[in-house]
Scaffold this motif. Structure first.
Motif, short mmCIF file in Angstrom:
data_model
loop_
_atom_site.label_atom_id
_atom_site.label_comp_id
_atom_site.label_asym_id
_atom_site.label_seq_id
_atom_site.Cartn_x
_atom_site.Cartn_y
_atom_site.Cartn_z
N GLY A 20 13.19 7.76 6.36
CA GLY A 20 12.48 6.50 6.11
C GLY A 20 11.58 6.57 4.90
N ASN A 21 11.59 7.70 4.19
CA ASN A 21 10.84 7.91 2.96
C ASN A 21 9.34 7.66 3.14
OD1 ASN A 21 12.88 8.66 0.83
ND2 ASN A 21 13.86 6.87 1.74
N VAL A 22 8.71 6.99 2.17
CA VAL A 22 7.25 6.87 2.17
C VAL A 22 6.77 6.12 3.41
CG1 VAL A 22 5.27 6.00 0.89
CG2 VAL A 22 7.21 6.96 -0.34
N ARG A 23 7.55 5.13 3.85
CA ARG A 23 7.16 4.37 5.03
C ARG A 23 7.10 5.29 6.26
NH1 ARG A 23 10.76 0.45 4.77
NH2 ARG A 23 9.40 -0.92 3.58
N ALA A 24 8.08 6.18 6.39
CA ALA A 24 8.09 7.10 7.53
C ALA A 24 6.93 8.09 7.44
CB ALA A 24 9.42 7.85 7.58
N LEU A 25 6.62 8.54 6.23
CA LEU A 25 5.50 9.48 6.04
C LEU A 25 4.19 8.81 6.41
CD1 LEU A 25 4.74 12.34 5.03
CD2 LEU A 25 4.41 11.33 2.77
N ARG A 26 4.05 7.56 6.05
CA ARG A 26 2.84 6.82 6.38
C ARG A 26 2.68 6.67 7.89
NH1 ARG A 26 1.62 0.52 4.96
NH2 ARG A 26 -0.61 0.68 4.56
N ASN A 27 3.79 6.39 8.57
CA ASN A 27 3.74 6.28 10.03
C ASN A 27 3.35 7.61 10.67
OD1 ASN A 27 4.53 3.62 9.85
ND2 ASN A 27 6.69 4.03 10.22
N ARG A 80 15.50 3.56 -10.87
CA ARG A 80 15.79 4.25 -9.60
C ARG A 80 14.52 4.91 -9.06
NH1 ARG A 80 17.05 9.50 -7.96
NH2 ARG A 80 18.32 9.61 -6.07
N ILE A 81 14.22 4.65 -7.80
CA ILE A 81 13.08 5.29 -7.15
C ILE A 81 13.59 6.49 -6.36
CG2 ILE A 81 11.11 4.96 -5.62
CD1 ILE A 81 11.41 1.97 -6.00
N PRO A 82 13.13 7.69 -6.67
CA PRO A 82 13.68 8.87 -5.97
C PRO A 82 13.20 8.92 -4.53
CG PRO A 82 11.86 9.50 -7.41
CD PRO A 82 12.14 8.06 -7.70
N PRO A 83 14.06 9.33 -3.61
CA PRO A 83 13.63 9.52 -2.22
C PRO A 83 12.73 10.73 -2.09
CG PRO A 83 15.88 10.29 -2.49
CD PRO A 83 15.49 9.67 -3.79
N LEU A 84 12.01 10.82 -0.98
CA LEU A 84 11.07 11.93 -0.79
C LEU A 84 11.75 13.28 -0.83
CD1 LEU A 84 8.42 10.86 1.89
CD2 LEU A 84 8.12 11.24 -0.56
N ARG A 85 12.97 13.37 -0.34
CA ARG A 85 13.64 14.67 -0.30
C ARG A 85 13.91 15.23 -1.70
NH1 ARG A 85 17.41 10.93 1.10
NH2 ARG A 85 19.20 10.71 -0.30
N ASP A 118 0.81 -1.22 0.00
CA ASP A 118 0.00 0.00 0.00
C ASP A 118 0.85 1.27 0.00
OD1 ASP A 118 -2.44 -1.20 -0.17
OD2 ASP A 118 -2.69 -1.36 1.99
N PHE A 119 1.98 1.25 -0.68
CA PHE A 119 2.80 2.46 -0.83
C PHE A 119 2.59 2.96 -2.25
CE2 PHE A 119 6.19 1.08 2.48
CZ PHE A 119 5.28 1.32 3.48
N PRO A 120 1.62 3.81 -2.49
CA PRO A 120 1.29 4.18 -3.85
C PRO A 120 2.35 5.07 -4.49
CG PRO A 120 0.05 5.51 -2.30
CD PRO A 120 0.77 4.48 -1.49
N LEU A 121 2.48 4.92 -5.79
CA LEU A 121 3.41 5.77 -6.53
C LEU A 121 2.69 7.05 -6.92
CD1 LEU A 121 5.21 3.15 -8.78
CD2 LEU A 121 6.01 4.20 -6.67
N ILE A 177 16.23 -2.76 -9.26
CA ILE A 177 15.58 -1.57 -8.69
C ILE A 177 16.48 -0.97 -7.63
CG2 ILE A 177 13.56 -0.69 -7.47
CD1 ILE A 177 11.98 -3.04 -8.58
N GLU A 178 16.75 0.32 -7.76
CA GLU A 178 17.57 1.04 -6.79
C GLU A 178 16.68 2.01 -6.02
OE1 GLU A 178 20.30 2.77 -9.60
OE2 GLU A 178 21.83 1.30 -9.08
N GLY A 179 16.87 2.07 -4.72
CA GLY A 179 16.09 3.00 -3.92
C GLY A 179 16.39 2.83 -2.45
N GLU A 180 16.24 3.91 -1.70
CA GLU A 180 16.51 3.87 -0.28
C GLU A 180 15.42 3.09 0.45
OE1 GLU A 180 16.90 7.87 1.06
OE2 GLU A 180 18.60 8.32 -0.26
N THR A 181 15.65 2.83 1.72
CA THR A 181 14.67 2.16 2.56
C THR A 181 13.36 2.93 2.56
OG1 THR A 181 16.36 1.23 4.00
CG2 THR A 181 14.14 1.42 4.91
N GLY A 182 12.24 2.20 2.35
CA GLY A 182 10.93 2.82 2.44
C GLY A 182 10.45 3.53 1.20
N THR A 183 11.18 3.44 0.09
CA THR A 183 10.74 4.14 -1.13
C THR A 183 9.70 3.34 -1.91
OG1 THR A 183 12.69 3.24 -2.24
CG2 THR A 183 12.82 5.52 -1.44
#
Length: 430
Positions: free
Chosen positions: A347-354, A299-304, A138-141, A167-173
């Motif tokens: 923590g990217n999208v996972r942190a935002l969801r929390n 590559r999945i861009p981080p939230l920042r 449930d981490f929508p793009l 696939i390249e990306g930080e934790t939680g992307t």
């Protein structure tokens, strides 16, 4: 994307069709509105341009029929001077635009291009909404930034070709979500998507779990004719990496108990928690395995790097959390807005969801590590949130935003640099 052109005047219809063709716009001319209306379905990729005054079925009836089939198909009305009040009334009911005769062709083309882009976005959003519930994480793009548009386009393109993907990306992307989207949009969608967390697989169990035994075929065998997702592949031991290399090269599982190798039809999608090239340099990962896996990199861009998407994502997660806990969707307070726009979101999208869950449950706004934010930090984040709001309203125009905030351009630029904000992220396409 196609324009359905409806006009009973043969000469005018042909001339307008030529105009669209010269502009590079696909067009289907129709003298009979009913033949055009048969093309309208919920997934129709195009718009309707119709004359108002036609015998039998006029433009208003065409609009009503299109609207009944799909209210989000843009309809543009061509009208004589005396019909303008009727056209305006139709726009109030939902028509996209009206073009008064005689009209300049560039005006018609420009309006149609806007309508086509509107329809494209509608279909894109529908497709995304249809895909999101199927994503287990449930981490929508979700996102309107150029980086996310490029990522979604890359997924659509790669899903149709049989190549392995790294696939390249930080934790939680959302690396697993991207892998699942690649699977669901591919020709393998009816087969298994097998996700293996390599970091959670003990080395002494890896052989049997991955490659099978006399009693079970193993997880790789389960993915036959489907997609195999190897998450945190850099956690594999050297011995398991060697066996996996053989599977990737030959598309064969090693023989079990003296039998013969078994062919498997796989698409392999892999993800790593770190830099695989660096892992190769340090001797922790096989270089030949990396070469096999990296046919295509995504590559999945981080939230920042896409901070303008944060409010949109946060609203989605707020709604999700409110439904989950049976709570109302809360209004955003200044501290919440400030954190949204200044937190690095490691923590990217996972942190935002929390954070959305914490907000719905009315927990104190913290910095995520050391407790409640000090006053100076709260003030700084509030100021950053105000600046972001001004930039959004000004569509990224720094001069307009500075005027709205009653500060000089230089002062605003200083603050943008201080808070790590990028005005270009707030510019609207076109």
């Amino acid at each position: 994307m196609t324009v359905l052109l409806i006009d009973d005047d043969d000469a005018l219809r042909a001339a307008i069709a030529d105009t669209f063709a010269i502009a590079g716009i696909a067009v289907e001319p129709h003298a009979d509105p009913r033949s055009a209306l048969r093309r309208i379905t919920p997934d129709f990729a195009g718009v309707v341009v119709t004359d108002i005054r036609m015998p039998g079925m006029d433009g208003h009836a065409v609009f009503d029929a299109v609207h009944a089939a799909d209210a989000e198909v843009p309809v543009l009305l061509m009208t004589g001077h005396g019909d303008i009040p009727m056209a305006v009334a139709a726009m109030e009911r939902g028509a996209f635009d009206f073009i008064a005769k005689p009209f300049a062709t560039d005006h018609l083309v420009a309006s149609v291009r806007r309508a086509l882009e509107t329809r494209r976005l509608v279909l894109e959003n529908r497709r995304l909404r249809a895909e999101l519930p199927a994503a287990e994480e449930d981490f929508p793009l979700i996102g309107t930034t150029a980086a996310m548009a490029a990522l979604r386009a890359a997924i659509r393109q790669l899903a149709q070709v049989e190549v392995d993907v790294l696939i390249e990306g930080e934790t939680g992307t959302g690396k697993e979500l991207v892998a699942r989207m690649l699977h669901r949009q591919s020709r393998r969608r009816a087969r298994e998507f097998v996700a293996i967390d390599c970091a959670a697989l003990p080395d002494h169990l890896a052989d049997e779990a991955l490659f099978g035994s006399r009693l079970a075929q193993g997880r790789i065998g389960d993915a036959d004719r489907g997609t195999l997702f190897l998450d945190e592949i850099d956690s594999m031991s050297a011995a398991v990496q060697g066996k996996l290399l053989r599977v990737i090269e030959e598309r064969e599982l090693p023989p079990v108990g003296g039998g013969s190798p078994r062919s498997v039809d796989l698409r392999i999608v892999a993800a790593a928690k770190g830099d695989l090239a660096q892992a190769c340099a340090q001797g922790r990962f096989r270089e030949d395995l990396l070469y096999r896996l990296e046919t295509v990199r995504v590559r999945i861009p981080p939230l920042r790097e896409r901070r303008a998407d944060v409010p949109l994502l946060f609203r989605y997660f707020l709604q999700e959390a409110a439904e989950r806990f049976g709570r109302p969707v809360p209004d955003l307070t200044a501290p919440v807005e400030a954190r949204l726009m200044t937190d690095p979101w490691r923590g990217n999208v996972r942190a935002l969801r929390n954070f959305a869950v914490q907000t719905v449950l009315a927990l104190p706004v913290t910095d995520g590590e050391d407790g409640t934010l000090p006053l100076a930090e709260q003030v700084a984040r509030f100021e950053a949130a105000v600046i972001v709001e001004a930039l959004t309203k000004a569509a990224g125009d720094v001069t307009s935003a500075a005027q709205a905030l009653s500060v000089s351009r230089r002062s605003l630029y200083d603050r943008l640099q201080r808070y790590g904000l990028d005005a270009s992220e707030h510019r609207r396409p076109g």
